[in-house]
Design an enzyme around this catalytic site. Sequence first.
Site, PDB file in Angstrom:
ATOM      1  N   SER A   1       0.992  -1.302   0.059  1.00 52.59           N
ATOM      2  CA  SER A   1      -0.028   0.024  -0.189  1.00 52.59           C
ATOM      3  C   SER A   1       0.823   1.190  -0.074  1.00 52.59           C
ATOM      4  O   SER A   1       0.493   2.072  -0.438  1.00 52.59           O
ATOM      5  CB  SER A   1      -1.096   0.058   1.073  1.00 52.59           C
TER       6      SER A   1
ATOM      7  N   MET B   1      10.687  -6.298   4.576  1.00 52.67           N
ATOM      8  CA  MET B   1      10.726  -7.331   5.893  1.00 52.67           C
ATOM      9  C   MET B   1      11.988  -8.036   6.043  1.00 52.67           C
ATOM     10  O   MET B   1      12.112  -9.126   6.557  1.00 52.67           O
ATOM     11  CB  MET B   1       9.545  -7.978   6.507  1.00 52.67           C
TER      12      MET B   1
ATOM     13  N   LEU C   1      19.291  -1.109  13.175  1.00 53.39           N
ATOM     14  CA  LEU C   1      17.944  -1.311  12.972  1.00 53.39           C
ATOM     15  C   LEU C   1      17.127   0.109  13.384  1.00 53.39           C
ATOM     16  O   LEU C   1      16.994   0.445  14.466  1.00 53.39           O
ATOM     17  CB  LEU C   1      17.268  -2.472  13.744  1.00 53.39           C
TER      18      LEU C   1
ATOM     19  N   HIS D   1       8.562   3.454   8.848  1.00 51.23           N
ATOM     20  CA  HIS D   1       8.261   2.475  10.043  1.00 51.23           C
ATOM     21  C   HIS D   1       6.938   3.098  10.845  1.00 51.23           C
ATOM     22  O   HIS D   1       6.782   4.209  10.839  1.00 51.23           O
ATOM     23  CB  HIS D   1       9.527   2.530  10.666  1.00 51.23           C
TER      24      HIS D   1
HETATM   25  C1  GAR Z   1       3.801  -0.586   6.723  1.00 51.43           C
HETATM   26  O1  GAR Z   1       3.085  -0.480   7.866  1.00 51.43           O
HETATM   27  C2  GAR Z   1       5.290  -0.279   7.122  1.00 51.43           C
HETATM   28  O2  GAR Z   1       5.264   0.949   7.734  1.00 51.43           O
HETATM   29  C3  GAR Z   1       5.642  -1.391   7.747  1.00 51.43           C
HETATM   30  O3  GAR Z   1       4.887  -2.461   6.933  1.00 51.43           O
HETATM   31  C4  GAR Z   1       3.958  -2.231   6.440  1.00 51.43           C
HETATM   32  C5  GAR Z   1       3.889  -2.513   4.970  1.00 51.43           C
HETATM   33  O4  GAR Z   1       2.485  -2.026   4.465  1.00 51.43           O
HETATM   34  N1  GAR Z   1       6.881  -1.515   7.701  1.00 51.43           N
HETATM   35  C6  GAR Z   1       7.730  -2.048   8.855  1.00 51.43           C
HETATM   36  O5  GAR Z   1       7.174  -2.369   9.875  1.00 51.43           O
HETATM   37  C7  GAR Z   1       9.346  -1.881   8.674  1.00 51.43           C
HETATM   38  N2  GAR Z   1       9.754  -2.096   9.819  1.00 51.43           N
HETATM   39  P1  GAR Z   1       2.471  -1.799   2.775  1.00 51.43           P
HETATM   40  O6  GAR Z   1       3.170  -3.325   2.264  1.00 51.43           O
HETATM   41  O7  GAR Z   1       0.871  -2.100   2.477  1.00 51.43           O
HETATM   42  O8  GAR Z   1       3.156  -0.655   2.533  1.00 51.43           O
END
Ligand code: GAR
Length: 204
Positions: free
Chosen positions: A14, A91, A145, A110
């Site tokens: 997204s 990730m 990190l 983040h």
């Molecule tokens: C988002 O909320 C992003 O901030 C988080 O993963 C989600 C991905 O959503 N990222 C982390 O937690 C990184 N440590 P998306 O695939 O819909 O963009």
Amino acid sequence: MNRNLGVLISGRGSNLQAIMRAIADGRLDARIAVVISNRAEAAGLQRAREAGIETLCLSHRSCATREEYDGRLVEALRARDIGLVCLAGFMRLLGPTFIEAFPNAILNIHPSLLPAFPGLDAQHQAWQHGVKVSGATVHLVNCDLDAGPIILQAAVPVLNTDTPDTLAARILVEEHRLYPEAIRLVLDGGWEIVGRRFVRRAAV
Ligand code: GAR
């Protein structure tokens, strides 16, 4: 700065979509040259394909070491002349091989107000801790990190009635607004890193 973006994802995509929309709307002067996922089933790959953007799936399982995987990512991005790498729900931890290949040119989003709640499930961590305010952070990526210089943050309230999911949804709205804006700031230049601070020079 070279305005070719390489977006790295692992799932839904997204934030990738928000970046694509900002470019289409003319709010962000950039081009997504490639979207790379470490997981073939990432829904974001489909979003990119539908928009005619090149996609690649590079699975970490095909590499014996983190260094080898990072090296393959770097090779793929360099082959496409990427100027700025945007991690959008990617990730995987990236090691020095990757970080040093794109100095001050890797962004991450983040879902917390860093330095609070780094790592996985930040929204759940914040909810469980009982903070009254959380939010989203876009930062430059370094070898520690979720700890690189902060470019932009947005705060959201944590309500008594929230669950981790409702909090995550409120934060996500801010993520989608913040990420394209942070990319624009970085691409436009006129900033420097002072200590660990991202500092924009005053316009003259
Ligand atoms: C988002 O909320 C992003 O901030 C988080 O993963 C989600 C991905 O959503 N990222 C982390 O937690 C990184 N440590 P998306 O695939 O819909 O963009």
